[in-house]
Design an enzyme around this catalytic site. Structure first.
Site, PDB file in Angstrom:
ATOM      1  N   ARG A 110      48.499  26.031   6.974  1.00 54.43           N
ATOM      2  CA  ARG A 110      49.032  25.434   7.997  1.00 54.43           C
ATOM      3  C   ARG A 110      48.834  25.763   9.393  1.00 54.43           C
ATOM      4  NH1 ARG A 110      52.579  28.547  11.708  1.00 54.43           N
ATOM      5  NH2 ARG A 110      53.061  30.466  11.081  1.00 54.43           N
ATOM      6  N   ASN A 112      49.386  26.420  13.574  1.00 49.32           N
ATOM      7  CA  ASN A 112      50.023  26.347  14.262  1.00 49.32           C
ATOM      8  C   ASN A 112      50.134  26.257  15.993  1.00 49.32           C
ATOM      9  OD1 ASN A 112      51.423  29.625  14.311  1.00 49.32           O
ATOM     10  ND2 ASN A 112      49.854  29.903  15.144  1.00 49.32           N
ATOM     11  N   ASP A 217      49.415  36.616  21.053  1.00 48.44           N
ATOM     12  CA  ASP A 217      49.950  35.273  20.488  1.00 48.44           C
ATOM     13  C   ASP A 217      50.102  34.433  21.313  1.00 48.44           C
ATOM     14  OD1 ASP A 217      51.631  33.424  19.291  1.00 48.44           O
ATOM     15  OD2 ASP A 217      53.044  35.707  18.612  1.00 48.44           O
TER      16      ASP A 217
END
Length: 309
Positions: A110, A112, A217
């Site tokens: 997928r 991100n 992140d």
């Protein structure tokens, strides 16, 4: 010593809050809950967050406004970029069309994190679904630029673990990127076409070659060129000077799973921080999953840009 203030804003507690995008024209922060399947708009003037879902799309990995069209946005849906219509207040957004799709043979991947450069070009990468195993076990993701003119994806980097934080300096000639599985931040030179070269690690989060208790992140950058890195599992946003490779400031957030950051506000001097309440772990106690704002940093961010389709 910088004296900063962290406050929780009126917002839902997200399963996996992500993708903050400050829109100067609307004076609003757009962001999404990946596994909550929702998109949000925090209205600065109203100090209120509006939330919408899109029928048929339970997973939404990013949201970016479309240039010159105040009710249209692109969102990440699986391996697709999807165009939706939303007035910013209704509880439902509607599907318009599929903009593009990648990796037809990798059904467990997928999109991100994704962002747009100053020329309105889309950059985003993929990862294997977390439910399929340890994210460090497979590097099946790819990092792309979308060429809106030719309607195709240009591969910029392959064998990505988890494609995450990305940002450009204010001049647009340097690009910073995080593959969470590399546990570092890399810098690239950017040419006129948007291609990347001269890879350089500017900060390594590993400890004596071992994993820290978090992964880097999302990320943003200020006008002085310092980057701000959210740490999933670290309760911290690190301000780093890429020119020296040193941590300038540790910004503590009252949630363990800090997912991403974006400068916003009328003067672009407020740092918005998204967090997660749960991500294949035991639920985190409130205020995990909330949207936070950090003020008093003495820094001004760079503008974020709408996507051109």
């Amino acid at each position: 010593m910088t004296s900063y203030k962290v406050e929780q804003l009126p917002s839902p507690l997200n399963v996996l809050g992500e993708g903050p995008h400050w829109c100067i024209q609307r004076q609003s922060l757009y962001y999404n809950d990946i596994y909550g399947g929702t998109i949000h708009r925090y209205d600065y003037a109203e100090n209120k967050t509006y939330t919408a879902s899109v029928d048929g799309y339970p997973v939404i990995s990013f949201i970016i406004p479309v240039k010159n069209n105040p009710t249209r946005f692109i969102i990440g849906t699986g391996r697709k970029i999807t165009l939706v219509e939303w007035d910013g207040k209704a509880s439902k957004a509607s599907f318009v069309e599929t903009v593009g799709e990648v990796e037809f043979d990798l059904l467990d991947n997928r999109f991100n994190d994704a962002k747009t450069d100053s020329k309105g070009r889309f950059y985003g990468g993929t990862m294997r679904l977390e439910e399929k195993g340890d994210i460090f076990e497979a590097r099946l993701g790819t990092f792309y630029r979308y060429d809106a003119k030719n309607k195709n994806f240009v591969v910029l980097k392959e064998k990505i673990g988890v494609s995450n934080g990305l940002c450009w300096n204010k001049e647009g000639n340097l690009f910073y990127y995080i593959d969470s599985c590399d546990l570092d931040v890399k810098e690239y030179h950017v040419d006129a076409e948007g291609n990347l070269s001269k890879e350089r690690v500017v900060y390594d989060f590993s400890l004596n070659g071992e994993r820290p208790p978090f992964v880097p992140d999302g990320m943003t950058i200020d006008q002085a060129g310092c980057i701000y890195v959210a740490t999933f599992g670290g309760s911290t946003v690190y301000k780093i000077d890429p020119s020296t490779g040193k941590v300038v400031l540790e910004i503590k957030i009252p949630a363990e799973q800090v997912t991403s950051v974006a400068f916003g506000g009328p003067q672009l001097d407020e740092l918005f921080v998204t967090t997660a309440a749960k991500e294949f772990k035991s639920p985190q106690p409130p205020p995990a999953g909330a949207l936070f704002r950090v003020t008093g940093l003495g820094a001004v961010g760079t503008p974020m840009y709408d996507v051109e389709l």
